[in-house]
Design a protein around this motif. Structure first.
Motif, short mmCIF file in Angstrom:
data_model
loop_
_atom_site.label_atom_id
_atom_site.label_comp_id
_atom_site.label_asym_id
_atom_site.label_seq_id
_atom_site.Cartn_x
_atom_site.Cartn_y
_atom_site.Cartn_z
N SER A 237 -19.08 -42.93 -11.84
CA SER A 237 -17.96 -43.51 -11.13
C SER A 237 -18.12 -45.03 -11.11
O SER A 237 -19.16 -45.52 -10.66
CB SER A 237 -17.90 -42.98 -9.70
OG SER A 237 -16.80 -43.49 -9.01
N PRO A 238 -17.14 -45.78 -11.63
CA PRO A 238 -15.89 -45.32 -12.24
C PRO A 238 -16.15 -44.62 -13.57
O PRO A 238 -17.25 -44.73 -14.13
CB PRO A 238 -15.11 -46.63 -12.44
CG PRO A 238 -16.17 -47.68 -12.60
CD PRO A 238 -17.29 -47.25 -11.69
N SER A 291 -19.30 -49.43 -16.75
CA SER A 291 -18.97 -50.69 -16.07
C SER A 291 -20.19 -51.58 -15.88
O SER A 291 -20.10 -52.81 -15.98
CB SER A 291 -18.32 -50.39 -14.71
OG SER A 291 -19.21 -49.72 -13.86
N HIS A 326 -11.25 -55.30 -12.66
CA HIS A 326 -10.34 -54.51 -13.48
C HIS A 326 -9.64 -55.48 -14.44
O HIS A 326 -9.16 -56.53 -14.01
CB HIS A 326 -9.28 -53.82 -12.61
CG HIS A 326 -9.85 -52.89 -11.59
ND1 HIS A 326 -9.71 -51.52 -11.65
CD2 HIS A 326 -10.59 -53.14 -10.45
CE1 HIS A 326 -10.32 -50.96 -10.60
NE2 HIS A 326 -10.86 -51.92 -9.88
N SER A 346 -8.54 -37.59 -11.55
CA SER A 346 -8.80 -38.79 -10.75
C SER A 346 -7.52 -39.40 -10.19
O SER A 346 -7.57 -40.41 -9.49
CB SER A 346 -9.54 -39.84 -11.59
OG SER A 346 -8.76 -40.20 -12.73
N GLU A 348 -5.08 -40.81 -11.87
CA GLU A 348 -4.71 -42.04 -12.56
C GLU A 348 -3.77 -41.81 -13.74
O GLU A 348 -3.59 -42.69 -14.57
CB GLU A 348 -5.97 -42.77 -13.06
CG GLU A 348 -6.86 -43.24 -11.92
CD GLU A 348 -8.07 -44.03 -12.42
OE1 GLU A 348 -8.24 -44.09 -13.66
OE2 GLU A 348 -8.80 -44.56 -11.59
N VAL A 361 -12.82 -51.34 -16.51
CA VAL A 361 -13.44 -51.76 -15.25
C VAL A 361 -14.87 -52.21 -15.56
O VAL A 361 -15.61 -51.50 -16.24
CB VAL A 361 -13.47 -50.61 -14.22
CG1 VAL A 361 -14.11 -51.08 -12.92
CG2 VAL A 361 -12.07 -50.09 -13.95
#
Length: 397
Positions: A237-238, A291, A326, A346, A348, A361
């Protein structure tokens, strides 16, 4: 104690729905296994087959060295903790914990000793005379745990026990359940759709999708070496950032990755570690970057420019210990059934970048001064890049 084994286990319902396909898993004696995956992936069905609450359609289900396919639940020596607590509202905490022991006609002094042990372990001693309605959600879940502990079973089965708790309480209960289970040394199979629980609680995790086992290993193995795009995006996560890239191998063994207008130089050592890349020179590959494997290039002067990508910042979240950035990256989106499933899971699926861009991200050090709307240069740790076939979604090793 005893281990648990799935040997080519199948589950097909009367309406023809195939919930679990050829499941092979070995849970060692005393091990904490987490079954994780999105809704409808078959994880709860697998757990219920261990418990005897679902019939096994094919293969062998073993607890210890016993084949239990046809054994009724009460003879399997398991204890189950449910999402709904399943406490008797008219009974005190002590009576709820002791209920199963009384049914087995256990001596009163033994029952009292086991209640005391469980209550001390779970910090329930001051609450033993209360009714469930007088307890918080976390306290009720402790009572459900206590009821399982006093049974002293061979195997604990837990079906999303924390999903009814708020976020802060979930963090606390994760630690408590892990501590209690490990102190008891009881084999545990824990079902969740929350990959944070899977990462933090299990000795090993089994990632499932649509009834098929996708990967089985330690949480860190699944995170660092995902077998496919589904595992790569579901675990962590993310979710892992993905983009299509043109891969070209050079004569000296190094390679380049062209992502929109950016070109990343990949050293020969990285290419050599993945012999499978030899078949992709001149072709499109799917590239994954986590990330934490990116940084504000202004803070990494030692990273050469041929390991930078460029994007436009759309949101900055300052979390104190890090800055979550982001940004839109020029490039082509990787779109497979797995990426659609992850986006749906999620929430999204409606969040998409403009044509020719992907939403990424990155986690920057708090010293970064990037702001919304900035054009930003991002240093990529190319040693940590993940490589996938864009059609099959399988990892390129």
């Amino acid at each position: 104690m005893a281990g648990v084994a799935f040997r080519h286990v199948e589950k097909v319902y009367e309406n023809g729905f195939h919930a679990v396909h050829d499941l092979n898993l070995e849970v060692a004696d005393g091990e904490f296994l987490v079954l994780v995956g999105p809704s409808g992936c078959g994880k709860s069905t697998a757990l219920r087959m261990i418990a005897g609450l679902e019939d096994v359609s094919g293969g062998d289900m073993l607890i210890g060295d016993r084949r239990v396919n046809d054994l009724p639940p009460q003879d399997r020596d398991i204890a189950m903790v449910f999402q709904s607590y399943a406490l008797y509202p008219h009974m005190s905490v002590a009576d709820n914990i002791a209920y199963g022991l009384k049914l087995r006609k256990m001596p009163k002094d033994e029952i009292a000793a086991r209640i005391k042990q469980a209550a001390d372990m779970l910090e329930l001693t001051p609450l033993l005379d209360r009714k469930p309605a007088q307890l918080s959600g976390g306290q009720r879940q402790r009572v459900a745990m206590g009821r399982a502990i006093v049974r002293q079973p061979q195997v604990f089965l837990m079906d999303e026990p924390l999903s009814n708790l708020d976020a802060k309480l979930r963090v606390q209960m994760r630690a408590e359940i892990s501590g209690v289970v490990r102190s008891l040394g009881t084999t545990t199979v824990y079902v969740t759709h929350d990959q944070v629980e899977a990462m933090t609680m299990g000795d090993r995790m089994a990632v499932m999708k649509a009834g098929y086992l996708q990967q089985f290993g330690t949480p860190q193995e699944c995170y660092d070496y995902p077998n496919n795009i589904f595992v790569a995006q579901f675990v962590g996560s993310p979710p892992m950032n993905l983009v299509e890239a043109q891969f070209n191998k050079n004569d000296d063994g190094s390679a380049t990755l062209t992502i929109g207008p950016s070109t990343l130089n990949v050293p020969a050592s990285v290419v050599e570690q993945r012999p499978g890349l030899g078949a992709y020179s001149g072709k499109t590959v799917a590239i994954g970057v986590r990330s934490e494997d990116m940084e504000d290039a202004s803070l990494k002067p030692d990273v050469p420019r041929d390991r930078h990508i460029r994007g436009e910042v759309t949101l900055v979240e300052a979390l104190g210990s890090e800055i979550v950035v982001h940004f839109n990256l020029p490039g082509n989106k990787v779109e497979t059934e797995d990426t659609k499933l992850i986006a749906k899971e999620s929430g999204e699926e409606e969040l998409s970048a403009a044509e020719g861009q992907v939403k990424w991200v990155a986690s920057f050090a708090p010293r970064s001064r990037v702001r919304n709307g900035d054009a930003v240069e991002i240093a990529v740790d190319v040693e940590r890049v993940h490589w996938f076939d864009p059609n099959s979604g399988e990892a390129i090793r």
